[in-house]
Design a protein around this motif. Sequence first.
Motif, PDB file in Angstrom:
ATOM      1  N   UNK A  48       0.847  -1.189   0.000  1.00 49.01           N
ATOM      2  CA  UNK A  48       0.000   0.000   0.000  1.00 49.01           C
ATOM      3  C   UNK A  48       0.884   1.241   0.000  1.00 49.01           C
ATOM      4  N   UNK A  49       0.268   2.405   0.047  1.00 47.37           N
ATOM      5  CA  UNK A  49       1.026   3.654   0.120  1.00 47.37           C
ATOM      6  C   UNK A  49       1.150   4.135   1.564  1.00 47.37           C
ATOM      7  N   UNK A  50       1.213   3.179   2.505  1.00 46.89           N
ATOM      8  CA  UNK A  50       1.373   3.510   3.919  1.00 46.89           C
ATOM      9  C   UNK A  50       2.643   2.855   4.436  1.00 46.89           C
ATOM     10  N   UNK A  51       3.578   3.700   4.883  1.00 48.56           N
ATOM     11  CA  UNK A  51       4.774   3.212   5.552  1.00 48.56           C
ATOM     12  C   UNK A  51       5.314   4.317   6.436  1.00 48.56           C
ATOM     13  N   UNK A  52       5.922   3.916   7.533  1.00 42.33           N
ATOM     14  CA  UNK A  52       6.458   4.894   8.468  1.00 42.33           C
ATOM     15  C   UNK A  52       6.631   4.286   9.840  1.00 42.33           C
ATOM     16  N   UNK A  53       6.471   5.095  10.874  1.00 38.52           N
ATOM     17  CA  UNK A  53       6.650   4.662  12.250  1.00 38.52           C
ATOM     18  C   UNK A  53       5.352   4.071  12.787  1.00 38.52           C
ATOM     19  N   UNK A  54       5.467   2.905  13.431  1.00 41.76           N
ATOM     20  CA  UNK A  54       4.323   2.243  14.060  1.00 41.76           C
ATOM     21  C   UNK A  54       4.332   2.563  15.542  1.00 41.76           C
ATOM     22  N   UNK A  55       3.208   3.077  16.048  1.00 43.75           N
ATOM     23  CA  UNK A  55       3.035   3.344  17.468  1.00 43.75           C
ATOM     24  C   UNK A  55       1.919   2.463  18.007  1.00 43.75           C
ATOM     25  N   UNK A  56       2.181   1.787  19.109  1.00 40.44           N
ATOM     26  CA  UNK A  56       1.161   1.054  19.853  1.00 40.44           C
ATOM     27  C   UNK A  56       0.900   1.893  21.097  1.00 40.44           C
ATOM     28  N   UNK A  57      -0.373   2.180  21.381  1.00 38.28           N
ATOM     29  CA  UNK A  57      -0.661   3.119  22.460  1.00 38.28           C
ATOM     30  C   UNK A  57      -1.819   2.655  23.339  1.00 38.28           C
ATOM     31  N   UNK A  58      -1.893   3.318  24.507  1.00 38.59           N
ATOM     32  CA  UNK A  58      -2.985   3.107  25.459  1.00 38.59           C
ATOM     33  C   UNK A  58      -3.911   4.323  25.382  1.00 38.59           C
ATOM     34  N   UNK A  59      -5.209   4.075  25.625  1.00 40.26           N
ATOM     35  CA  UNK A  59      -6.216   5.138  25.577  1.00 40.26           C
ATOM     36  C   UNK A  59      -6.992   5.163  26.890  1.00 40.26           C
ATOM     37  N   UNK A  60      -7.566   6.301  27.212  1.00 39.45           N
ATOM     38  CA  UNK A  60      -8.371   6.428  28.427  1.00 39.45           C
ATOM     39  C   UNK A  60      -9.840   6.118  28.179  1.00 39.45           C
ATOM     40  N   UNK A  61     -10.210   5.809  26.952  1.00 39.20           N
ATOM     41  CA  UNK A  61     -11.592   5.475  26.587  1.00 39.20           C
ATOM     42  C   UNK A  61     -11.561   4.212  25.727  1.00 39.20           C
ATOM     43  N   UNK A  62     -12.693   3.562  25.629  1.00 39.46           N
ATOM     44  CA  UNK A  62     -12.793   2.338  24.843  1.00 39.46           C
ATOM     45  C   UNK A  62     -12.722   2.664  23.353  1.00 39.46           C
ATOM     46  N   UNK A  63     -11.990   1.905  22.590  1.00 42.95           N
ATOM     47  CA  UNK A  63     -11.115   0.789  22.950  1.00 42.95           C
ATOM     48  C   UNK A  63      -9.847   1.316  23.644  1.00 42.95           C
ATOM     49  N   UNK A  64      -9.361   0.573  24.617  1.00 41.34           N
ATOM     50  CA  UNK A  64      -8.294   1.036  25.490  1.00 41.34           C
ATOM     51  C   UNK A  64      -6.893   0.897  24.903  1.00 41.34           C
ATOM     52  N   UNK A  65      -6.792   0.297  23.733  1.00 34.34           N
ATOM     53  CA  UNK A  65      -5.500   0.172  23.048  1.00 34.34           C
ATOM     54  C   UNK A  65      -5.719   0.356  21.554  1.00 34.34           C
TER      55      UNK A  65
END
Length: 102
Positions: A48-65
């Motif tokens: 695809x035309x998507x490449x770069x830095x991958x971030x995995x994160x936590x959230x304070x609302x659902x969904x929490x990740x």
Amino acid sequence: MEALSRAGQEMSLAALKQHDPYITSIADLTGQVALYTFCPKANQWEKTDIEGTLFVYRRSASPYHGFTIVNRLNMHNLVEPVNKDLEFQLHEPFLLYRNASC
């Protein structure tokens, strides 16, 4: 998590929060990924035309990740919530996943 300065972490978190104010912290990241999709008709993977830095994160609302690829090729980032519809398979060096829209 890869070595990233405290200032770099804060800048990345601030940038992610501009797109999603519920992000509270970065759980992990990797500096370079490329997104491919599987084309069943051709029975092959297509870049695809998507490449770069991958971030995995936590959230304070659902969904929490969730995870996002901050795209270096254009302004369209990949944003994917982690929920019950997400399936993962690890086939090193690849991480495959399927969401509700397949």
